[in-house]
Design a protein around this motif. Sequence first.
Motif, PDB file in Angstrom:
ATOM      1  N   GLU A   1      65.675  52.532  10.831  1.00 51.76           N
ATOM      2  CA  GLU A   1      64.467  51.782  10.504  1.00 51.76           C
ATOM      3  C   GLU A   1      63.272  52.407  11.213  1.00 51.76           C
ATOM      4  O   GLU A   1      63.351  52.739  12.401  1.00 51.76           O
ATOM      5  N   PRO A   2      62.167  52.599  10.485  1.00 56.06           N
ATOM      6  CA  PRO A   2      61.020  53.275  11.111  1.00 56.06           C
ATOM      7  C   PRO A   2      60.392  52.467  12.226  1.00 56.06           C
ATOM      8  O   PRO A   2      60.256  51.247  12.132  1.00 56.06           O
ATOM      9  N   THR A   3      60.025  53.179  13.281  1.00 60.56           N
ATOM     10  CA  THR A   3      59.293  52.569  14.399  1.00 60.56           C
ATOM     11  C   THR A   3      57.899  53.169  14.537  1.00 60.56           C
ATOM     12  O   THR A   3      57.100  52.689  15.329  1.00 60.56           O
ATOM     13  N   VAL A   4      57.642  54.228  13.776  1.00 55.19           N
ATOM     14  CA  VAL A   4      56.325  54.878  13.777  1.00 55.19           C
ATOM     15  C   VAL A   4      55.794  54.837  12.352  1.00 55.19           C
ATOM     16  O   VAL A   4      56.407  55.398  11.442  1.00 55.19           O
ATOM     17  N   ASP A   5      54.677  54.165  12.148  1.00 55.50           N
ATOM     18  CA  ASP A   5      54.132  53.984  10.803  1.00 55.50           C
ATOM     19  C   ASP A   5      52.883  54.801  10.533  1.00 55.50           C
ATOM     20  O   ASP A   5      52.303  54.700   9.445  1.00 55.50           O
ATOM     21  N   SER A   6      52.462  55.602  11.501  1.00 56.12           N
ATOM     22  CA  SER A   6      51.243  56.393  11.331  1.00 56.12           C
ATOM     23  C   SER A   6      51.466  57.804  11.863  1.00 56.12           C
ATOM     24  O   SER A   6      52.047  57.976  12.946  1.00 56.12           O
ATOM     25  N   ALA A   7      51.005  58.801  11.124  1.00 53.93           N
ATOM     26  CA  ALA A   7      51.136  60.183  11.579  1.00 53.93           C
ATOM     27  C   ALA A   7      50.404  60.404  12.889  1.00 53.93           C
ATOM     28  O   ALA A   7      50.850  61.174  13.750  1.00 53.93           O
TER      29      ALA A   7
END
Length: 270
Positions: free
Chosen positions: A134-140
Amino acid sequence: MADTALIALLLGVLEGLTEFIPVSSTGHLLLAGHFLGFDAAGKTFEVVIQLGAILALLVVYAQRLWAVFTAAPHDPAARRFIASVIVAFLPAAVLGVLLHDIIKTVFFETPLLIASMLVIGGVILIFFERLAPEPTVDSAEALPIRKALAVGLCQCLAMVPGVSRSGATIVGALMLGVSKRAAAEFSFFLSMPTMAGAVAYDIYATRHELDLSAWGEIAIGFAAAFVTALLVVRWLLGFVSRHGYALFGWWRIAVGGLALILLLMGPTTV
């Protein structure tokens, strides 16, 4: 000359279509050139026209990049983002210089290797997308430095054409808990220094092999790549956010499999 110009145009369109999706633009270009009988001086055409696609990316992200760089003097988050891209860029920069001759004279000249990497990379892309946490980083812009370095190490795998620079960085980012959209965007940002550096070094290293006719082909391919990539970049983020990367994995398997069949059947040109 007319036939060569047409092939350069077609290859430029192919570059623009494939540079930012995880299918290996270089692998597609080299295989297409092999089957079309297109032999670029020093294999520089396939590298330099990628700058057209990078220019398209700069146009699309100009406002966002300007905001980051103008904020950097007083915004720690902006400075961290710039640092993360630099850190991710360095492994490929060092390895690319050290292995340049092997990449150009061995890897680029081995169609069977390229086709095989397309198939293997397609399987990996499909498989690892399903395994991604599951993603924990949503921004580059929010990618931590240590994760950025890991993505940069993954990018080094793309020294072998057919692996895909964007494919390696996106899979690496997904496995580190980066969202699909943010993984694609960080791959975009990382491609700017990576490809600019690759083009500059390749022109320098093969400068004695280029001639006026080669520059004409490069100009045609560059322009075609620029226009096509503009359309692809604007479309890609929305597509991967909704549908993921599986389609590109199946595309790699189909193209690589077809190329392997043709190569194993014997010398083939269109």
